[in-house]
Design a protein around this motif. Sequence first.
Motif, mmCIF file in Angstrom:
data_model
loop_
_atom_site.group_PDB
_atom_site.id
_atom_site.type_symbol
_atom_site.label_atom_id
_atom_site.label_comp_id
_atom_site.label_asym_id
_atom_site.label_seq_id
_atom_site.Cartn_x
_atom_site.Cartn_y
_atom_site.Cartn_z
ATOM 1 N N SER A 1 -5.166 1.786 6.077
ATOM 2 C CA SER A 1 -4.831 2.258 4.743
ATOM 3 C C SER A 1 -6.089 2.364 3.904
ATOM 4 C CB SER A 1 -3.850 1.287 4.076
ATOM 5 O OG SER A 1 -3.546 1.680 2.765
ATOM 6 N N ALA A 2 -6.109 3.341 3.015
ATOM 7 C CA ALA A 2 -7.229 3.465 2.078
ATOM 8 C C ALA A 2 -7.223 2.282 1.122
ATOM 9 C CB ALA A 2 -7.126 4.767 1.300
ATOM 10 N N SER A 3 -8.390 1.701 0.892
ATOM 11 C CA SER A 3 -8.456 0.511 0.041
ATOM 12 C C SER A 3 -8.041 0.799 -1.396
ATOM 13 C CB SER A 3 -9.872 -0.070 0.063
ATOM 14 O OG SER A 3 -10.805 0.842 -0.489
ATOM 15 N N SER B 1 0.835 -1.200 0.000
ATOM 16 C CA SER B 1 0.000 0.000 0.000
ATOM 17 C C SER B 1 0.868 1.248 0.000
ATOM 18 C CB SER B 1 -0.916 0.026 1.225
ATOM 19 O OG SER B 1 -1.717 1.207 1.203
ATOM 20 N N MET B 2 0.371 2.272 -0.672
ATOM 21 C CA MET B 2 1.012 3.593 -0.632
ATOM 22 C C MET B 2 0.000 4.626 -0.147
ATOM 23 S SD MET B 2 1.234 4.268 -4.717
ATOM 24 C CE MET B 2 -0.152 3.824 -5.755
ATOM 25 N N ALA B 3 -1.019 4.153 0.566
ATOM 26 C CA ALA B 3 -2.102 5.031 1.005
ATOM 27 C C ALA B 3 -2.383 4.860 2.494
ATOM 28 C CB ALA B 3 -3.360 4.742 0.193
ATOM 29 N N VAL B 4 -1.311 4.745 3.273
ATOM 30 C CA VAL B 4 -1.461 4.547 4.711
ATOM 31 C C VAL B 4 -1.992 5.823 5.362
ATOM 32 C CG1 VAL B 4 -0.219 4.095 6.856
ATOM 33 C CG2 VAL B 4 0.304 2.783 4.794
ATOM 34 N N LEU C 1 7.362 -11.531 -4.803
ATOM 35 C CA LEU C 1 8.035 -10.507 -4.015
ATOM 36 C C LEU C 1 7.909 -10.779 -2.521
ATOM 37 C CD1 LEU C 1 7.693 -9.067 -6.828
ATOM 38 C CD2 LEU C 1 7.580 -6.926 -5.556
ATOM 39 N N THR C 2 8.971 -10.458 -1.788
ATOM 40 C CA THR C 2 8.936 -10.501 -0.334
ATOM 41 C C THR C 2 8.209 -9.263 0.187
ATOM 42 O OG1 THR C 2 10.997 -9.249 -0.076
ATOM 43 C CG2 THR C 2 11.184 -11.653 -0.321
ATOM 44 N N PHE C 3 7.901 -9.247 1.483
ATOM 45 C CA PHE C 3 7.283 -8.056 2.060
ATOM 46 C C PHE C 3 8.236 -6.861 2.009
ATOM 47 C CE2 PHE C 3 4.532 -11.154 4.490
ATOM 48 C CZ PHE C 3 3.373 -10.835 3.802
ATOM 49 N N GLU C 4 9.538 -7.118 2.223
ATOM 50 C CA GLU C 4 10.506 -6.024 2.133
ATOM 51 C C GLU C 4 10.491 -5.407 0.734
ATOM 52 O OE1 GLU C 4 11.955 -8.697 5.442
ATOM 53 O OE2 GLU C 4 11.080 -8.974 3.453
ATOM 54 N N GLU C 5 10.455 -6.263 -0.286
ATOM 55 C CA GLU C 5 10.366 -5.750 -1.653
ATOM 56 C C GLU C 5 9.025 -5.076 -1.888
ATOM 57 O OE1 GLU C 5 13.195 -8.948 -4.051
ATOM 58 O OE2 GLU C 5 11.144 -9.510 -3.529
ATOM 59 N N GLY C 6 7.962 -5.649 -1.340
ATOM 60 C CA GLY C 6 6.638 -5.058 -1.501
ATOM 61 C C GLY C 6 6.546 -3.645 -0.951
ATOM 62 N N ALA C 7 7.258 -3.384 0.146
ATOM 63 C CA ALA C 7 7.262 -2.043 0.715
ATOM 64 C C ALA C 7 7.983 -1.046 -0.189
ATOM 65 C CB ALA C 7 7.903 -2.055 2.101
ATOM 66 N N GLY C 8 8.712 -1.564 -1.168
ATOM 67 C CA GLY C 8 9.421 -0.696 -2.111
ATOM 68 C C GLY C 8 8.725 -0.527 -3.441
ATOM 69 N N VAL C 9 7.502 -1.050 -3.567
ATOM 70 C CA VAL C 9 6.816 -0.995 -4.858
ATOM 71 C C VAL C 9 6.063 0.315 -5.049
ATOM 72 C CG1 VAL C 9 4.959 -2.001 -6.263
ATOM 73 C CG2 VAL C 9 6.605 -3.494 -5.119
ATOM 74 N N GLY C 10 5.182 0.661 -4.115
ATOM 75 C CA GLY C 10 4.174 1.700 -4.313
ATOM 76 C C GLY C 10 4.614 2.987 -4.966
#
Length: 269
Positions: free
Chosen positions: A48-50, A34-37, A60-69
Motif C-alpha cells: 500500500s502507498a504510505s 489503508s485506502m491506497a492498496v 476500532l477492530t480490524f473489520e471496522e478499520g477496513a470500513g473507514v477509508g
Amino acid sequence: KPTLPYTPGKDVAGVVEEMGSKVKHLKKGDRVYSMAVASGGYAEYCTSASTGTKLLHSNLTFEEGAGVGIPYYTAYRALVIIGGAKPGETVLIHGASGAVGLACVQIAKSRGLHVLGTAGSEAGIDLILRNGCDAAFSHREDGYAAKIMEATSNNGPQIIIEMLANVNLEKDLEMISKRGRIVVVGNRGSVEITPRLAMQKECIVTGMLLFNASQNEMDEIDAAVSAGMRDGWVKPPIGKTYTLDQAPAAHNDVINNQGTLGRLIIKVC
C-alpha cells in the motif's frame, strides 16, 4: 475490465509487516487502515502507498478499520468540503444505510446538523436511526418526499447528499431549500430533470469524486477522521462479513442488494 491477473480490493486494515525506507509515520507492528492498496486487498498480505495508510485507533477492530477509508473520506469531503455543511443546518442523506451514507450520518451528527435519512428497508431505517438520524424515511414508500418536506416545515433541507442520482435527482430538486446544495456521490445511469426547478430554487447541483481531493483537503479529512476514531463517533457499522472464498457472494450482494446495510467486509486471516 482490468488486465488479468488482477486482485481487487482498495480498503483494508491490518498490521504493518514491512516498510519502505522513506516511510517515517509508521513502524513495524502498527495497526493501520489503508485506502491506497497497490497489490489488491483480497489477500493475506498486500502493499500500500504510505500516503494512504493511517494509524487505526484502538477503539476500532480490524473489520471496522477496513470500513473507514473510502467511505468516511468520501462522506467528509461531500458533506463538509463540497457541501459546506454548517451546524444547525438540515441535511438529507438520500440513501443513508450504505457505508458512505452511514459515514455521512455520523459526521453530520458530530458537527451539529439536523440529520434526515432514507433507506430501503425497515432494517435500514432502524440502522440509520441508531447511528444518529433525527428522522428516517423509506424511499420505497409512495409519497415519502412529502413527508420529508413536512419534517422541514416545507422549507426543504439545505443540503442533500445523493447516493443514486439517476433515480432521485428530480426529487432532490423538488425538495431542496432555496439556495441549497445537492452533492451527487453515487449514480448508476442517466436521468431527465426539470432545470426550471434549479432556477426556482437557485440551488447548486455538484458532483463529488474523492480522488479529486487536494492534499490540503486530504490533510483536513485525515485530522477529522482521526479525531472521530478517538472520540468514538467514527464507528463503521458492519453489514456482513465474508471469508475470502465467499468473495463472489459479496460481489453479488453489492450488485443485487434489496437495501444496503452498512459495510461488507472480507476477512482473509
